[in-house]
Motif scaffolding. Sequence first.
Motif, PDB file in Angstrom:
ATOM      1  N   LEU A  75       0.825  -1.203   0.000  1.00 18.55           N
ATOM      2  CA  LEU A  75       0.000   0.000   0.000  1.00 18.55           C
ATOM      3  C   LEU A  75       0.863   1.258   0.000  1.00 18.55           C
ATOM      4  O   LEU A  75       0.502   2.271  -0.624  1.00 18.55           O
ATOM      5  N   ARG A  76       2.006   1.220   0.676  1.00 22.84           N
ATOM      6  CA  ARG A  76       2.907   2.374   0.705  1.00 22.84           C
ATOM      7  C   ARG A  76       3.499   2.648  -0.675  1.00 22.84           C
ATOM      8  O   ARG A  76       3.714   3.802  -1.061  1.00 22.84           O
ATOM      9  N   LEU A  77       3.744   1.596  -1.447  1.00 22.19           N
ATOM     10  CA  LEU A  77       4.335   1.749  -2.767  1.00 22.19           C
ATOM     11  C   LEU A  77       3.310   2.114  -3.837  1.00 22.19           C
ATOM     12  O   LEU A  77       3.671   2.663  -4.887  1.00 22.19           O
ATOM     13  N   ALA A  78       2.036   1.816  -3.587  1.00 21.34           N
ATOM     14  CA  ALA A  78       1.007   1.896  -4.629  1.00 21.34           C
ATOM     15  C   ALA A  78       0.930   3.238  -5.358  1.00 21.34           C
ATOM     16  O   ALA A  78       0.909   3.267  -6.601  1.00 21.34           O
ATOM     17  N   PRO A  79       0.874   4.390  -4.673  1.00 19.13           N
ATOM     18  CA  PRO A  79       0.719   5.661  -5.413  1.00 19.13           C
ATOM     19  C   PRO A  79       1.851   5.923  -6.401  1.00 19.13           C
ATOM     20  O   PRO A  79       1.605   6.319  -7.552  1.00 19.13           O
ATOM     21  N   ALA A  80       3.096   5.708  -5.979  1.00 23.08           N
ATOM     22  CA  ALA A  80       4.231   5.955  -6.868  1.00 23.08           C
ATOM     23  C   ALA A  80       4.259   4.965  -8.022  1.00 23.08           C
ATOM     24  O   ALA A  80       4.590   5.327  -9.157  1.00 23.08           O
TER      25      ALA A  80
END
Length: 243
Positions: A75-80
């Motif tokens: 989830l932390r990586l998802a936007p980038a």
Amino acid sequence: MIDLPLWAWALLALGALIAGLGKTAVPGASTVSVVLLASVLPARTSTAAMLLLFIVGDVFALTAYRRHADWRTLLRLAPAVIAGLLVGAAFLALAADGLVRRTIATILLVMIAITLWRRWRSRTAAGGRLAAAGYGSLAGFTTMVANSGGPVMSMYFLATRTPVKVFLGTSAWFFAIINIVKVPFLAGIGLITPQLLLLDLVLAPGVVIGALIGIRIAKRMPQQLFDRLVIVLTIVGSVYLLF
């Protein structure tokens, strides 16, 4: 596209076999598959063909490692990652085939160089939102353009000192989700065709065989020797594509 010489079919079959092996036993080996398919097929076509073959391999990776994922990391990586995917899709839609081929070669060479540099340093400090943004966006772009996001994510997981089982499980889910997301993008720009589906149908058994072999030998394979072989083959193949 289906009317290929025997040597070309042999390279495609080898690429499919290595793709399956890379999904279940040797992270990073899939870069060899990318090089082999891009050496035989048009660069943009090879990206779409490789994606569908990787999805077959993802099934086996999830079967083996699905219970060990760290969903907070995903989830932390998802936007980038999403941002990188969008930029990569636009590049594929606008760039000429020759530029895509050279970009694939350059990306692979850069990834190999960074991987070697990381191993030489042995310790890499990375963490937090800034690292997630940098690694995530680069992984999204490279996986969309060249199906070569594996080295980027491997560096991120190693830099954050992710345990081995969590590393494998999180990687399996990451690429399974990302590869499914990429399908409508490539279909939308006309890269997924009936001829391509037929080609992948012929090559899919090679991925299955490679994945099953990988599951059996994962704990016995001399990893260091195989890693060196993968690096050498990727460098040679990338230089071939570049020039």
